[in-house]
Design a protein around this motif. Sequence first.
Motif, PDB file in Angstrom:
ATOM      1  N   ARG A  40     -22.881 -51.012 -38.439  1.00 50.05           N
ATOM      2  CA  ARG A  40     -22.244 -52.316 -38.648  1.00 50.05           C
ATOM      3  C   ARG A  40     -22.759 -53.326 -37.621  1.00 50.05           C
ATOM      4  NH1 ARG A  40     -16.540 -51.240 -39.502  1.00 50.05           N
ATOM      5  NH2 ARG A  40     -17.229 -50.719 -41.579  1.00 50.05           N
ATOM      6  N   ALA A  41     -22.933 -52.896 -36.376  1.00 52.21           N
ATOM      7  CA  ALA A  41     -23.444 -53.788 -35.330  1.00 52.21           C
ATOM      8  C   ALA A  41     -24.864 -54.248 -35.663  1.00 52.21           C
ATOM      9  CB  ALA A  41     -23.410 -53.090 -33.971  1.00 52.21           C
ATOM     10  N   GLU A  42     -25.710 -53.337 -36.146  1.00 52.07           N
ATOM     11  CA  GLU A  42     -27.077 -53.711 -36.540  1.00 52.07           C
ATOM     12  C   GLU A  42     -27.057 -54.725 -37.679  1.00 52.07           C
ATOM     13  OE1 GLU A  42     -29.686 -50.458 -37.388  1.00 52.07           O
ATOM     14  OE2 GLU A  42     -29.431 -49.600 -35.392  1.00 52.07           O
ATOM     15  N   ASP A  43     -26.191 -54.488 -38.656  1.00 48.89           N
ATOM     16  CA  ASP A  43     -26.069 -55.438 -39.771  1.00 48.89           C
ATOM     17  C   ASP A  43     -25.660 -56.818 -39.268  1.00 48.89           C
ATOM     18  OD1 ASP A  43     -26.738 -53.409 -41.526  1.00 48.89           O
ATOM     19  OD2 ASP A  43     -24.676 -53.056 -42.203  1.00 48.89           O
ATOM     20  N   LEU A  44     -24.736 -56.841 -38.329  1.00 52.99           N
ATOM     21  CA  LEU A  44     -24.279 -58.124 -37.785  1.00 52.99           C
ATOM     22  C   LEU A  44     -25.371 -58.823 -36.972  1.00 52.99           C
ATOM     23  CD1 LEU A  44     -20.650 -57.112 -36.794  1.00 52.99           C
ATOM     24  CD2 LEU A  44     -21.294 -58.736 -38.573  1.00 52.99           C
ATOM     25  N   VAL A  45     -26.191 -58.052 -36.252  1.00 52.61           N
ATOM     26  CA  VAL A  45     -27.322 -58.643 -35.521  1.00 52.61           C
ATOM     27  C   VAL A  45     -28.268 -59.300 -36.520  1.00 52.61           C
ATOM     28  CG1 VAL A  45     -29.412 -58.125 -34.175  1.00 52.61           C
ATOM     29  CG2 VAL A  45     -27.215 -57.138 -33.503  1.00 52.61           C
ATOM     30  N   GLU A  47     -27.631 -60.338 -39.563  1.00 57.19           N
ATOM     31  CA  GLU A  47     -26.997 -61.516 -40.176  1.00 57.19           C
ATOM     32  C   GLU A  47     -26.970 -62.692 -39.201  1.00 57.19           C
ATOM     33  OE1 GLU A  47     -25.367 -63.963 -42.964  1.00 57.19           O
ATOM     34  OE2 GLU A  47     -26.209 -61.959 -43.293  1.00 57.19           O
ATOM     35  N   THR A  48     -26.767 -62.415 -37.930  1.00 58.86           N
ATOM     36  CA  THR A  48     -26.784 -63.478 -36.916  1.00 58.86           C
ATOM     37  C   THR A  48     -28.167 -64.119 -36.850  1.00 58.86           C
ATOM     38  OG1 THR A  48     -25.091 -62.325 -35.636  1.00 58.86           O
ATOM     39  CG2 THR A  48     -26.370 -64.001 -34.477  1.00 58.86           C
ATOM     40  N   LEU A  49     -29.208 -63.296 -36.873  1.00 63.03           N
ATOM     41  CA  LEU A  49     -30.571 -63.834 -36.832  1.00 63.03           C
ATOM     42  C   LEU A  49     -30.908 -64.592 -38.115  1.00 63.03           C
ATOM     43  CD1 LEU A  49     -32.374 -60.872 -35.052  1.00 63.03           C
ATOM     44  CD2 LEU A  49     -31.768 -63.114 -34.090  1.00 63.03           C
ATOM     45  N   VAL A  50     -30.379 -64.148 -39.232  1.00 69.74           N
ATOM     46  CA  VAL A  50     -30.568 -64.892 -40.486  1.00 69.74           C
ATOM     47  C   VAL A  50     -29.918 -66.266 -40.361  1.00 69.74           C
ATOM     48  CG1 VAL A  50     -29.886 -65.001 -42.927  1.00 69.74           C
ATOM     49  CG2 VAL A  50     -30.869 -62.905 -41.991  1.00 69.74           C
ATOM     50  N   PRO A  68     -25.565 -67.827 -25.839  1.00 72.27           N
ATOM     51  CA  PRO A  68     -24.177 -68.188 -26.161  1.00 72.27           C
ATOM     52  C   PRO A  68     -24.000 -68.535 -27.641  1.00 72.27           C
ATOM     53  CG  PRO A  68     -24.855 -69.273 -24.145  1.00 72.27           C
ATOM     54  CD  PRO A  68     -26.078 -68.631 -24.722  1.00 72.27           C
ATOM     55  N   TRP A  69     -24.964 -69.240 -28.215  1.00 66.91           N
ATOM     56  CA  TRP A  69     -24.870 -69.596 -29.640  1.00 66.91           C
ATOM     57  C   TRP A  69     -24.936 -68.342 -30.492  1.00 66.91           C
ATOM     58  CZ3 TRP A  69     -27.781 -69.130 -34.097  1.00 66.91           C
ATOM     59  CH2 TRP A  69     -27.404 -69.943 -35.169  1.00 66.91           C
ATOM     60  N   LEU A  70     -25.868 -67.439 -30.185  1.00 68.45           N
ATOM     61  CA  LEU A  70     -26.010 -66.195 -30.937  1.00 68.45           C
ATOM     62  C   LEU A  70     -24.749 -65.330 -30.829  1.00 68.45           C
ATOM     63  CD1 LEU A  70     -29.685 -65.282 -30.005  1.00 68.45           C
ATOM     64  CD2 LEU A  70     -28.868 -66.010 -32.249  1.00 68.45           C
ATOM     65  N   PHE A  71     -24.194 -65.233 -29.634  1.00 67.09           N
ATOM     66  CA  PHE A  71     -22.986 -64.433 -29.437  1.00 67.09           C
ATOM     67  C   PHE A  71     -21.810 -65.035 -30.205  1.00 67.09           C
ATOM     68  CE2 PHE A  71     -23.389 -61.389 -25.677  1.00 67.09           C
ATOM     69  CZ  PHE A  71     -24.733 -61.176 -25.908  1.00 67.09           C
ATOM     70  N   THR A  72     -21.720 -66.356 -30.217  1.00 63.39           N
ATOM     71  CA  THR A  72     -20.629 -67.013 -30.946  1.00 63.39           C
ATOM     72  C   THR A  72     -20.758 -66.753 -32.443  1.00 63.39           C
ATOM     73  OG1 THR A  72     -20.428 -68.729 -29.271  1.00 63.39           O
ATOM     74  CG2 THR A  72     -19.526 -69.235 -31.440  1.00 63.39           C
ATOM     75  N   VAL A  73     -21.966 -66.908 -32.972  1.00 58.79           N
ATOM     76  CA  VAL A  73     -22.193 -66.656 -34.401  1.00 58.79           C
ATOM     77  C   VAL A  73     -21.918 -65.191 -34.713  1.00 58.79           C
ATOM     78  CG1 VAL A  73     -23.953 -66.594 -36.214  1.00 58.79           C
ATOM     79  CG2 VAL A  73     -23.813 -68.570 -34.694  1.00 58.79           C
ATOM     80  N   LEU A  77     -19.082 -63.704 -37.239  1.00 61.42           N
ATOM     81  CA  LEU A  77     -19.451 -62.833 -38.362  1.00 61.42           C
ATOM     82  C   LEU A  77     -18.688 -61.511 -38.296  1.00 61.42           C
ATOM     83  CD1 LEU A  77     -23.302 -63.448 -38.480  1.00 61.42           C
ATOM     84  CD2 LEU A  77     -21.629 -64.133 -40.207  1.00 61.42           C
ATOM     85  N   ALA A  78     -18.529 -60.963 -37.092  1.00 64.43           N
ATOM     86  CA  ALA A  78     -17.779 -59.706 -36.932  1.00 64.43           C
ATOM     87  C   ALA A  78     -16.320 -59.897 -37.343  1.00 64.43           C
ATOM     88  CB  ALA A  78     -17.871 -59.222 -35.486  1.00 64.43           C
TER      89      ALA A  78
END
Length: 176
Positions: A40-45, A47-50, A68-73, A77-78
């Motif tokens: 699930r964490a890999e999927d979220l990574v 999706e965040t990069l998408v 910070p922007w990536l962590f917020t997104v 998403l999580a």
Amino acid sequence: MNSSSTLRRTSAEELAELQRDHGRALFGFLLGLTHGDAQRAEDLVQETLVRAWQHPEALETAHESMRPWLFTVGRRLAIDARRARLSRPQEVEAEALEHSPAPEDAVAGAVTAIDVRRAVRGLGPEHRDVLVEVYFRDRSVSEAARELGIPAGTVKSRTHYALRALRRGLPGYGRG
């Protein structure tokens, strides 16, 4: 090459750079949010990069770091993924269903209760009284004997014969 493919390559290069610079930290952060679920964490990574790829304006900020922007997104998403999972009924393996007891059928239970009451009423008073004490009032043999004023052996004997009579009077319910 046309400008659109140049733009796409640059975007892909920036995305690869984001992955290189922040992917491991983002994965660790999301692994914590998913309670250790690596898939699930890999999927979220991903999706965040998408999302970063879909919003190139985020990459053009004057911020020192995109983290910070990536962590917020990723966090949002999580949260969204968790809410979506909680709003759906939990999936159950087919094998688990095969081994779980069937839910009680209220109508069948009511019909059985009526049949048992009718059969108990058809017993003689000595047998009926013993069954009422032992099974319906949940008394031990000695308690039923004391209540009925008869020996414990008589309670056992009458219970045995009463149950045998009930089996005969209730065809289709267990052993005959």
